[in-house]
Design a protein around this motif. Structure first.
Motif, PDB file in Angstrom:
ATOM      1  N   PRO A 175       0.800  -1.232   0.000  1.00 21.07           N
ATOM      2  CA  PRO A 175       0.000   0.000   0.000  1.00 21.07           C
ATOM      3  C   PRO A 175       0.829   1.275   0.000  1.00 21.07           C
ATOM      4  O   PRO A 175       0.492   2.240  -0.690  1.00 21.07           O
ATOM      5  N   ALA A 176       1.928   1.310   0.754  1.00 19.58           N
ATOM      6  CA  ALA A 176       2.731   2.526   0.848  1.00 19.58           C
ATOM      7  C   ALA A 176       3.315   2.933  -0.492  1.00 19.58           C
ATOM      8  O   ALA A 176       3.625   4.114  -0.716  1.00 19.58           O
ATOM      9  N   GLU A 177       3.470   1.973  -1.400  1.00 24.97           N
ATOM     10  CA  GLU A 177       4.066   2.264  -2.707  1.00 24.97           C
ATOM     11  C   GLU A 177       3.092   2.955  -3.649  1.00 24.97           C
ATOM     12  O   GLU A 177       3.476   3.367  -4.753  1.00 24.97           O
ATOM     13  N   LEU A 178       1.841   3.129  -3.230  1.00 25.58           N
ATOM     14  CA  LEU A 178       0.872   3.916  -3.997  1.00 25.58           C
ATOM     15  C   LEU A 178       1.065   5.409  -3.767  1.00 25.58           C
ATOM     16  O   LEU A 178       0.602   6.227  -4.574  1.00 25.58           O
ATOM     17  N   ASP A 179       1.738   5.773  -2.701  1.00 23.56           N
ATOM     18  CA  ASP A 179       1.885   7.191  -2.338  1.00 23.56           C
ATOM     19  C   ASP A 179       2.705   7.936  -3.390  1.00 23.56           C
ATOM     20  O   ASP A 179       3.769   7.476  -3.813  1.00 23.56           O
TER      21      ASP A 179
ATOM     22  N   LEU B  37      -3.774 -12.069  -4.940  1.00 26.63           N
ATOM     23  CA  LEU B  37      -2.559 -11.515  -4.371  1.00 26.63           C
ATOM     24  C   LEU B  37      -2.778 -10.098  -3.844  1.00 26.63           C
ATOM     25  O   LEU B  37      -2.200  -9.721  -2.820  1.00 26.63           O
ATOM     26  N   ALA B  38      -3.602  -9.311  -4.515  1.00 22.70           N
ATOM     27  CA  ALA B  38      -3.907  -7.961  -4.023  1.00 22.70           C
ATOM     28  C   ALA B  38      -4.553  -8.020  -2.644  1.00 22.70           C
ATOM     29  O   ALA B  38      -4.248  -7.199  -1.764  1.00 22.70           O
ATOM     30  N   ARG B  39      -5.432  -9.005  -2.455  1.00 22.72           N
ATOM     31  CA  ARG B  39      -6.057  -9.153  -1.136  1.00 22.72           C
ATOM     32  C   ARG B  39      -5.049  -9.678  -0.114  1.00 22.72           C
ATOM     33  O   ARG B  39      -5.022  -9.224   1.032  1.00 22.72           O
ATOM     34  N   ALA B  40      -4.215 -10.626  -0.533  1.00 24.46           N
ATOM     35  CA  ALA B  40      -3.238 -11.207   0.386  1.00 24.46           C
ATOM     36  C   ALA B  40      -2.218 -10.174   0.857  1.00 24.46           C
ATOM     37  O   ALA B  40      -1.741 -10.226   2.003  1.00 24.46           O
ATOM     38  N   PHE B  41      -1.869  -9.211  -0.002  1.00 25.87           N
ATOM     39  CA  PHE B  41      -0.895  -8.175   0.338  1.00 25.87           C
ATOM     40  C   PHE B  41      -1.561  -6.944   0.951  1.00 25.87           C
ATOM     41  O   PHE B  41      -0.910  -5.914   1.121  1.00 25.87           O
ATOM     42  N   ASP B  42      -2.864  -7.044   1.262  1.00 23.83           N
ATOM     43  CA  ASP B  42      -3.622  -5.917   1.828  1.00 23.83           C
ATOM     44  C   ASP B  42      -3.543  -4.678   0.942  1.00 23.83           C
ATOM     45  O   ASP B  42      -3.538  -3.539   1.426  1.00 23.83           O
ATOM     46  N   LEU B  43      -3.488  -4.918  -0.374  1.00 21.73           N
ATOM     47  CA  LEU B  43      -3.342  -3.832  -1.333  1.00 21.73           C
ATOM     48  C   LEU B  43      -4.662  -3.462  -1.994  1.00 21.73           C
ATOM     49  O   LEU B  43      -4.821  -2.340  -2.473  1.00 21.73           O
ATOM     50  N   ARG B  44      -5.618  -4.391  -1.982  1.00 20.98           N
ATOM     51  CA  ARG B  44      -6.838  -4.152  -2.756  1.00 20.98           C
ATOM     52  C   ARG B  44      -7.580  -2.894  -2.303  1.00 20.98           C
ATOM     53  O   ARG B  44      -7.908  -2.030  -3.128  1.00 20.98           O
ATOM     54  N   GLU B  45      -7.876  -2.785  -1.030  1.00 22.23           N
ATOM     55  CA  GLU B  45      -8.688  -1.657  -0.563  1.00 22.23           C
ATOM     56  C   GLU B  45      -7.987  -0.312  -0.762  1.00 22.23           C
ATOM     57  O   GLU B  45      -8.623   0.643  -1.233  1.00 22.23           O
ATOM     58  N   PRO B  46      -6.697  -0.166  -0.425  1.00 22.38           N
ATOM     59  CA  PRO B  46      -6.027   1.110  -0.710  1.00 22.38           C
ATOM     60  C   PRO B  46      -5.995   1.442  -2.203  1.00 22.38           C
ATOM     61  O   PRO B  46      -6.115   2.609  -2.581  1.00 22.38           O
ATOM     62  N   LEU B  47      -5.844   0.424  -3.046  1.00 20.55           N
ATOM     63  CA  LEU B  47      -5.812   0.659  -4.494  1.00 20.55           C
ATOM     64  C   LEU B  47      -7.183   1.123  -4.981  1.00 20.55           C
ATOM     65  O   LEU B  47      -7.286   2.079  -5.754  1.00 20.55           O
ATOM     66  N   VAL B  48      -8.237   0.462  -4.522  1.00 24.78           N
ATOM     67  CA  VAL B  48      -9.593   0.871  -4.894  1.00 24.78           C
ATOM     68  C   VAL B  48      -9.856   2.303  -4.444  1.00 24.78           C
ATOM     69  O   VAL B  48     -10.422   3.116  -5.190  1.00 24.78           O
ATOM     70  N   ALA B  49      -9.424   2.635  -3.243  1.00 22.72           N
ATOM     71  CA  ALA B  49      -9.619   3.993  -2.730  1.00 22.72           C
ATOM     72  C   ALA B  49      -8.867   5.010  -3.581  1.00 22.72           C
ATOM     73  O   ALA B  49      -9.376   6.111  -3.856  1.00 22.72           O
ATOM     74  N   ALA B  50      -7.658   4.673  -4.010  1.00 24.83           N
ATOM     75  CA  ALA B  50      -6.872   5.582  -4.842  1.00 24.83           C
ATOM     76  C   ALA B  50      -7.545   5.806  -6.196  1.00 24.83           C
ATOM     77  O   ALA B  50      -7.590   6.936  -6.701  1.00 24.83           O
TER      78      ALA B  50
END
Length: 202
Positions: A36-40, A58-71
């Protein structure tokens, strides 16, 4: 001189290296994104081809899905190629019941619309997009757009044997998606168009 935009490439699975090379050739600074921090601080994000169900898991496993959707909802420009088009779609046809997308594009997409890996092909896009003459597009287990909302612009399509056409490139606001792999053809125009979109949005 305007600073080069930092454009992320979702690096969970798929043809990440090819997109990084294409973005570099277009004057962007690519950043692999796995956390997630790499979206900043990104000016835009590329979601590459690969296997959409694996990218989802993998997006869900890395806890990346929700921050990416929000972005994306906050306006982050994004470009999805092949599986990336699937991941940006709001609706899917013939997908596993538990598959999730990032959404944002008001389209319905059919996965593997052109058949299996052995049915891969190339075709010239002659729609005038991207600008500069016909574009040779590479299709590998490609999806197609089978329905569009009113705010979606169809950029390109290819003919079907029955005379109808497959929609293979669309744009809605800051989101761009292609059913084909522009990173594989050696022609930088699609990536250049996305980098220009990201610059304009920023």
């Amino acid at each position: 001189m305007t600073a080069a935009p930092v454009v992320g490439v979702l690096a969970l699975q798929g043809d990440v290296r090819e997109h990084v090379a294409a973005l570099t050739a277009c004057g962007a600074l690519p950043r692999p994104v796995r956390r997630p921090a790499e979206l900043d601080g990104l000016a835009g994000l590329v979601i590459p081809g690969g296997e959409s169900t694996t990218i989802d898991k993998l997006a869900r496993a890395f806890d990346l899905r929700e921050p990416l959707v929000a972005a994306l909802r906050a306006g982050l420009p994004a470009f999805g190629s092949c599986a990336g088009m699937i991941m940006l779609a709001d609706r899917l046809v013939d997908a596993p019941a538990d598959q999730q997308t990032f959404g944002g594009l008001d389209v319905t997409v059919r996965r593997n619309a052109f058949g299996r890996q052995t049915d891969s092909f190339e075709a010239d896009l002659d729609s005038g997009w991207p600008a500069g003459g016909a574009f040779r597009a590479v299709f590998i287990r490609a999806p197609e757009v089978v329905g569009c909302g009113p705010d979606v612009e169809v950029l390109a399509s290819v003919p079907r044997p029955d005379g109808a056409r497959h929609v293979v490139a669309v744009r809605q606001g800051n989101l761009l998606a292609t059913a084909f792999h522009p990173e594989m053809g050696g022609d930088p125009r699609v990536h250049a168009a996305f980098v220009a979109l990201a610059r304009a949005a920023g």
